[in-house]
Design an enzyme around this catalytic site. Sequence first.
Site, PDB file in Angstrom:
ATOM      1  N   ILE A  57     -25.794  35.699 -19.182  1.00 35.18           N
ATOM      2  CA  ILE A  57     -24.981  35.305 -18.028  1.00 35.18           C
ATOM      3  C   ILE A  57     -25.522  35.872 -16.721  1.00 35.18           C
ATOM      4  CG2 ILE A  57     -22.876  34.962 -19.366  1.00 35.18           C
ATOM      5  CD1 ILE A  57     -21.974  37.752 -18.533  1.00 35.18           C
ATOM      6  N   GLY A  58     -26.636  36.581 -16.795  1.00 35.86           N
ATOM      7  CA  GLY A  58     -27.240  37.116 -15.578  1.00 35.86           C
ATOM      8  C   GLY A  58     -28.576  37.760 -15.875  1.00 35.86           C
ATOM      9  N   GLY A  60     -31.846  40.012 -13.692  1.00 39.58           N
ATOM     10  CA  GLY A  60     -32.320  40.616 -12.454  1.00 39.58           C
ATOM     11  C   GLY A  60     -33.666  41.273 -12.669  1.00 39.58           C
ATOM     12  N   GLY A  61     -34.125  41.972 -11.647  1.00 43.67           N
ATOM     13  CA  GLY A  61     -35.404  42.638 -11.744  1.00 43.67           C
ATOM     14  C   GLY A  61     -35.420  43.784 -12.733  1.00 43.67           C
ATOM     15  N   PHE A  62     -34.241  44.328 -13.042  1.00 42.93           N
ATOM     16  CA  PHE A  62     -34.162  45.504 -13.892  1.00 42.93           C
ATOM     17  C   PHE A  62     -33.519  45.232 -15.249  1.00 42.93           C
ATOM     18  CE2 PHE A  62     -33.779  47.837  -9.659  1.00 42.93           C
ATOM     19  CZ  PHE A  62     -35.127  48.150  -9.631  1.00 42.93           C
ATOM     20  N   SER A  63     -32.892  44.080 -15.453  1.00 38.25           N
ATOM     21  CA  SER A  63     -32.047  43.966 -16.631  1.00 38.25           C
ATOM     22  C   SER A  63     -31.738  42.518 -16.992  1.00 38.25           C
ATOM     23  CB  SER A  63     -30.729  44.697 -16.372  1.00 38.25           C
ATOM     24  OG  SER A  63     -30.079  44.133 -15.233  1.00 38.25           O
ATOM     25  N   THR A  64     -31.145  42.367 -18.182  1.00 43.60           N
ATOM     26  CA  THR A  64     -30.586  41.100 -18.642  1.00 43.60           C
ATOM     27  C   THR A  64     -29.129  41.350 -18.992  1.00 43.60           C
ATOM     28  OG1 THR A  64     -32.708  40.390 -19.541  1.00 43.60           O
ATOM     29  CG2 THR A  64     -30.756  39.267 -20.355  1.00 43.60           C
ATOM     30  N   VAL A  65     -28.248  40.426 -18.612  1.00 46.79           N
ATOM     31  CA  VAL A  65     -26.820  40.589 -18.861  1.00 46.79           C
ATOM     32  C   VAL A  65     -26.380  39.545 -19.884  1.00 46.79           C
ATOM     33  CG1 VAL A  65     -24.520  40.726 -17.848  1.00 46.79           C
ATOM     34  CG2 VAL A  65     -26.516  41.368 -16.483  1.00 46.79           C
ATOM     35  N   ASP A 177     -28.300  47.715  -2.090  1.00 47.35           N
ATOM     36  CA  ASP A 177     -28.691  46.334  -2.383  1.00 47.35           C
ATOM     37  C   ASP A 177     -27.475  45.411  -2.308  1.00 47.35           C
ATOM     38  OD1 ASP A 177     -30.384  44.238  -2.982  1.00 47.35           O
ATOM     39  OD2 ASP A 177     -30.421  44.626  -5.144  1.00 47.35           O
TER      40      ASP A 177
END
Length: 346
Positions: A57-58, A60-65, A177
């Site tokens: 569901i998301g 980013g540059g640092f992670s997966t949700v 951010d």
Amino acid sequence: MLRRYLCCGAGFGDGDGRVADEPELECEKVDGGGDIVRQFSWSEIESVTSGFTSPVIGEGGFSTVYLGRLPGSPSPSAVKVHFSSERLHIAFRRELDVLLRLPRHPNVVRLIGFSDDQEEGALVFEYAPNGNLHDKLHGGGGRILGWAERVSIARQVAGALDHLHERCGDLPVVHGDVKSANVVLGAGHEARLCDFGSAQLGFAAAVARPARAAVVGSPGYVDPHYLRSGLLTKGSDAYSFGVLLLELLTGAEAFSAGGPLTAAIGTKLRRSAGGGGGGIGDLVDPRLGAEYDAEEAAEMVKLAAACVAGTPSLRPSMAEVVRAMEEKACKSISAVRPRSNGKCDS
């Protein structure tokens, strides 16, 4: 009631990608309204996400949700996983440390639990069923966010930032951010500020970064003064919030092929904010038609212009932003949430 957790190996980057050795930190979490932060094993995280095959569901540059579901819970959860790498682990430790210390606030994403027993790390959050603000504003399709909802979201994000800057005791937090993608929306489109992987805790937030340190923030939202000086301060968050206000006002993205939104509408913004010509209506999202309050839009323009001022000392604090929005923007906010004691509720 205060609950304590031991954060082992809470190292932070020293500017050249290495992890600085630090003693174990005893992190504090205020139990606000019965909130309890649970420490999960990695096998539990795998189970909650069906072995990391549940819907994403998301990203980013640092992670997966991932969309997860805790045993016995009637509601889904958002499981943010940082897979193994030194840089990602630094961001994970920073976000976990900040969230464990933060007193509860209704417009800051709620941490349910975490796992840090392997090189990977995972954070488990309350799920926000309406996605993020960026997708609602710019994703296309679906219902357009109305004026009252936009004003309410702006007020709530301002309140969350004021909470970080001024209501966290001796250790203020600079988010670092602020952007529409980092504002998630609950069932009633209530705003929750999320993603603290770039946050700075305490007075170190006002110390110049080493020359080789990575720049934090996102294109279009980053404070130009921070880019020049390396100083990440509360004023940097105020600048980013000003860009977010312009996004809500205009419906345009903060950064596009034409460059930053602040540059694209800068002249019109300054003229409108200063009363020197240029209709406010020319700045308002055309998709709203006439369905907005002109007086509130004028106040939003003035506030956004003040927040994105080139000189940080000229920018309002987030406490001043909240007060201004309480005084000037209650009409639309009260259409979404009832007023009490003469002030707009968060």
